[in-house]
Design a protein around this motif. Structure first.
Motif, PDB file in Angstrom:
ATOM      1  N   ILE A 178       0.489  -1.331   0.129  1.00 48.53           N
ATOM      2  CA  ILE A 178       0.423   0.033   0.279  1.00 48.53           C
ATOM      3  C   ILE A 178       0.650   1.346  -0.161  1.00 48.53           C
ATOM      4  CG2 ILE A 178      -1.921   1.246   0.990  1.00 48.53           C
ATOM      5  CD1 ILE A 178      -2.111  -2.187   0.109  1.00 48.53           C
ATOM      6  N   GLN A 179       2.044   1.327   0.815  1.00 46.68           N
ATOM      7  CA  GLN A 179       2.509   2.305   0.932  1.00 46.68           C
ATOM      8  C   GLN A 179       3.632   2.826  -0.343  1.00 46.68           C
ATOM      9  OE1 GLN A 179       3.575   4.606   3.399  1.00 46.68           O
ATOM     10  NE2 GLN A 179       4.452   5.523   2.243  1.00 46.68           N
ATOM     11  N   ASP A 180       4.279   2.169  -1.256  1.00 48.78           N
ATOM     12  CA  ASP A 180       4.129   2.213  -2.421  1.00 48.78           C
ATOM     13  C   ASP A 180       3.034   2.009  -3.370  1.00 48.78           C
ATOM     14  OD1 ASP A 180       6.852   0.840  -2.134  1.00 48.78           O
ATOM     15  OD2 ASP A 180       6.836  -1.370  -2.724  1.00 48.78           O
ATOM     16  N   SER A 181       1.486   1.665  -3.337  1.00 49.96           N
ATOM     17  CA  SER A 181       1.141   2.569  -4.400  1.00 49.96           C
ATOM     18  C   SER A 181       0.561   3.517  -4.069  1.00 49.96           C
ATOM     19  CB  SER A 181       0.061   1.555  -3.665  1.00 49.96           C
ATOM     20  OG  SER A 181      -1.301   1.663  -4.818  1.00 49.96           O
ATOM     21  N   TYR A 182       0.448   4.599  -3.422  1.00 45.51           N
ATOM     22  CA  TYR A 182       0.323   5.623  -2.503  1.00 45.51           C
ATOM     23  C   TYR A 182       1.263   6.604  -3.359  1.00 45.51           C
ATOM     24  CZ  TYR A 182      -0.306   9.617   0.478  1.00 45.51           C
ATOM     25  OH  TYR A 182      -0.399  10.650   1.013  1.00 45.51           O
ATOM     26  N   ASP A 183       2.527   6.276  -2.634  1.00 40.83           N
ATOM     27  CA  ASP A 183       3.856   6.520  -3.431  1.00 40.83           C
ATOM     28  C   ASP A 183       3.817   6.936  -5.293  1.00 40.83           C
ATOM     29  OD1 ASP A 183       4.852   7.253  -1.142  1.00 40.83           O
ATOM     30  OD2 ASP A 183       6.382   5.425  -0.970  1.00 40.83           O
ATOM     31  N   HIS A 184       3.430   6.064  -5.235  1.00 40.82           N
ATOM     32  CA  HIS A 184       3.325   5.711  -6.907  1.00 40.82           C
ATOM     33  C   HIS A 184       2.132   7.279  -7.108  1.00 40.82           C
ATOM     34  CE1 HIS A 184       6.399   3.116  -7.232  1.00 40.82           C
ATOM     35  NE2 HIS A 184       6.526   3.448  -8.426  1.00 40.82           N
ATOM     36  N   TYR A 185       1.047   6.939  -6.661  1.00 42.20           N
ATOM     37  CA  TYR A 185      -0.058   7.516  -7.412  1.00 42.20           C
ATOM     38  C   TYR A 185       0.054   9.090  -7.017  1.00 42.20           C
ATOM     39  CZ  TYR A 185      -3.165   4.109  -7.333  1.00 42.20           C
ATOM     40  OH  TYR A 185      -4.131   2.912  -7.950  1.00 42.20           O
ATOM     41  N   LEU A 186       1.077   9.218  -5.667  1.00 40.47           N
ATOM     42  CA  LEU A 186       2.075  11.060  -5.616  1.00 40.47           C
ATOM     43  C   LEU A 186       2.157  10.925  -6.468  1.00 40.47           C
ATOM     44  CD1 LEU A 186       2.054  11.088  -1.803  1.00 40.47           C
ATOM     45  CD2 LEU A 186       0.470  12.017  -3.118  1.00 40.47           C
ATOM     46  N   LYS A 187       3.389  10.351  -7.020  1.00 40.38           N
ATOM     47  CA  LYS A 187       4.669  10.533  -8.324  1.00 40.38           C
ATOM     48  C   LYS A 187       3.681  11.373  -9.689  1.00 40.38           C
ATOM     49  CE  LYS A 187       8.267   7.996  -7.710  1.00 40.38           C
ATOM     50  NZ  LYS A 187       9.922   6.744  -8.472  1.00 40.38           N
ATOM     51  N   SER A 188       2.849  10.567  -9.969  1.00 39.38           N
ATOM     52  CA  SER A 188       1.489  10.441 -10.753  1.00 39.38           C
ATOM     53  C   SER A 188       0.878  12.428 -10.757  1.00 39.38           C
ATOM     54  CB  SER A 188       0.218  10.044 -10.821  1.00 39.38           C
ATOM     55  OG  SER A 188       1.140   8.607 -10.816  1.00 39.38           O
ATOM     56  N   LEU A 189       0.489  12.713  -9.183  1.00 39.18           N
ATOM     57  CA  LEU A 189      -0.118  13.961  -9.117  1.00 39.18           C
ATOM     58  C   LEU A 189       1.148  15.119  -9.425  1.00 39.18           C
ATOM     59  CD1 LEU A 189      -3.074  13.161  -5.984  1.00 39.18           C
ATOM     60  CD2 LEU A 189      -3.370  13.627  -8.570  1.00 39.18           C
ATOM     61  N   ARG A 190       2.065  14.811  -8.723  1.00 40.41           N
ATOM     62  CA  ARG A 190       3.468  15.824  -9.449  1.00 40.41           C
ATOM     63  C   ARG A 190       3.219  16.136 -10.679  1.00 40.41           C
ATOM     64  NH1 ARG A 190       6.250  12.468  -5.062  1.00 40.41           N
ATOM     65  NH2 ARG A 190       5.251  12.848  -3.683  1.00 40.41           N
ATOM     66  N   MET A 191       3.085  14.803 -11.259  1.00 38.50           N
ATOM     67  CA  MET A 191       3.369  15.283 -13.225  1.00 38.50           C
ATOM     68  C   MET A 191       2.165  16.066 -13.817  1.00 38.50           C
ATOM     69  SD  MET A 191       5.695  11.965 -14.504  1.00 38.50           S
ATOM     70  CE  MET A 191       5.537  12.604 -15.838  1.00 38.50           C
ATOM     71  N   ASP A 192       1.301  15.448 -13.212  1.00 42.04           N
ATOM     72  CA  ASP A 192       0.513  15.331 -13.848  1.00 42.04           C
ATOM     73  C   ASP A 192      -1.559  16.051 -12.720  1.00 42.04           C
ATOM     74  OD1 ASP A 192      -2.604  16.289 -14.768  1.00 42.04           O
ATOM     75  OD2 ASP A 192      -2.737  14.323 -15.972  1.00 42.04           O
TER      76      ASP A 192
END
Length: 425
Positions: A224-238
């Motif tokens: 779940i932590q990895d999942s959350y981190d990658h959703y945040l990475k997506s939002l930083r880009m878009d």
């Protein structure tokens, strides 16, 4: 005295079972992205090329570029009108193209995939392949279409035909194939390799695609932590990426058991993003909260949205799920399931058919469909849960026991309201 001791033990057990999960999300991480700014549906670049299109226009490049912009606007806004306008532009491009027609066939086929017009997409993919131009791209497309149609033997054949471990497009399809056959660890491995390639190439669209898909895979794997981190990475880009926000809302709801915050996130999305399925997720959360007013409101919002005839078959699965799980309109669910099986005979479609018969009391007929079209063909938790219900009702207790253990490990994916249902199987 012994009764007092038993009460204390029971209270301790209840307390342990209700212990709050580890906090993964932090409102300070994502709150900045929950603004209600509406995504643009035009640009100077778009207007420049769109102005070249006249009723009798033969400006092939204009149609191709404008179609691409419409498709991008659809991805950003969820506005079905944008996808339909892209279709019209691509049809015109196919009509007038003397060279490069194969590429326009592929683009139109991908548009049809988005519209769930899979059989039409397959015909266009075959036309593209037969023209002999861009063969590799056509074979990637044929893999995608056959996966959507449940033609897994054909899909594997086309996957093998494009094998190239240094190619991003091959790696993401290899990941999808391994996820399909139930090997999630290998799927993640290849998706991570694809992410590295996208980052090395500094290709922002491929990076964004990699991050959101990896976030999904990590969630399925309980990371779940990895999942959350990658959703945040997506939002930083878009910052307007609705899919990533939805993913965070699911973590907040399903893992952290915070439905009010999950609804707040989803409310911020549905102010500007037009995809109807977000209302169904909000309805699911409202039901979990016991809020009948919000449940009804979101079901009504969904029903009004999908009345738009432009959606065609895009929301058949969602409609059937709503009839089966929320509104108990089982005959309607059956009709939709029959259409969906004809449209795309996948385990998911047959699951809708089997579960509709089960809800209508035809347990043996449901079991027959399960045995013929579902057993050993999918690892999707919702399908497995419904299959388990059918096994229980028909006395197949050994198979039920196997599925129950698997389902207990998939509660995050299924949602918090499913835990008690699984335990009661």
């Amino acid at each position: 005295m012994k009764y007092t001791f038993l009460i204390i033990v029971l209270l301790m057990l209840v307390s342990c079972s209700q212990e709050a999960p580890e906090q993964i999300t932090d409102i300070r991480d994502y709150d900045v992205y929950l603004s209600s700014a509406e995504s643009k549906k035009t640009s100077k670049y778009f207007e420049q090329w769109n102005s070249m299109i006249k009723p009798d226009s033969m400006q092939l490049m204009s149609f191709g570029i404008v179609a691409g912009e419409y498709s991008r606007y659809f991805q950003e806004t969820g506005d079905i009108a944008q996808l339909k306008m892209a279709e019209r532009a691509l049809k015109k491009a196919v009509e007038i193209a003397a060279i490069g027609k194969s590429g326009y066939y592929r683009a139109l086929a991908r548009n049809y995939i988005s519209q769930h017009r899979f059989k039409e997409a397959l015909e266009l993919a075959k036309l593209s392949r037969n023209m002999g131009s861009g063969v590799g791209e056509s074979q990637k497309l044929l893999f995608d279409v056959h996966m959507e149609l449940g033609n897994y033997v054909d899909a594997q054949k086309y996957l093998d035909s494009i094998k190239n471990m240094s190619d991003f497009d091959y790696l993401i399809r290899l990941a999808k194939w391994n996820d399909h056959i139930g090997d999630l660890e290998t799927a993640i491995h290849f998706m991570e390799k694809a992410k590295v390639k996208a980052e090395s190439a500094k290709n922002s669209s491929l990076m964004l695609w990699s991050y959101t898909n990896l976030a999904d895979y990590y969630g399925h794997a309980g990371r779940i932590q990895d999942s959350y981190d990658h959703y945040l990475k997506s939002l930083r880009m878009d910052p307007q990426n609705a899919y990533a926000k939805k993913g965070i809302a699911w973590i907040v709801f399903s893992y952290e058991k915070n439905p009010k915050e999950a609804l707040r996130i989803l409310d911020s999305i549905t102010k500007t993003y037009m995809s109807p399925d977000y209302f169904l997720l909000k309805a699911e959360i409202a039901e979990y909260m016991g809020d009948s007013s919000q449940l009804t409101h979101n079901l009504d919002s969904y029903a009004i949205a999908v009345e738009n005839p432009s959606y065609g078959a895009m929301y058949n699965v969602y409609n059937a799920d709503m009839y089966l799980e929320l509104t108990e309109q089982y005959n309607k669910a059956l009709k939709v399931a029959e259409i969906e099986v004809d449209n795309r005979p996948t385990p998911e479609s047959y699951n809708l058919l089997a579960y509709s018969y089960f809800k209508l009391g035809e347990k043996d007929r449901a079991l027959e469909i399960v045995r013929k079209h579902i057993e050993g063909k999918t690892y999707e938790p919702t399908i497995l849960y419904r299959t388990a219900e059918i096994y229980k009702a028909t006395g197949n207790y050994s198979k039920l026991s196997e599925l129950k253990q698997e389902l207990l490990g998939a509660i995050y994916e299924l949602g918090p309201s499913m835990e008690s249902k699984i335990l009661n199987l």
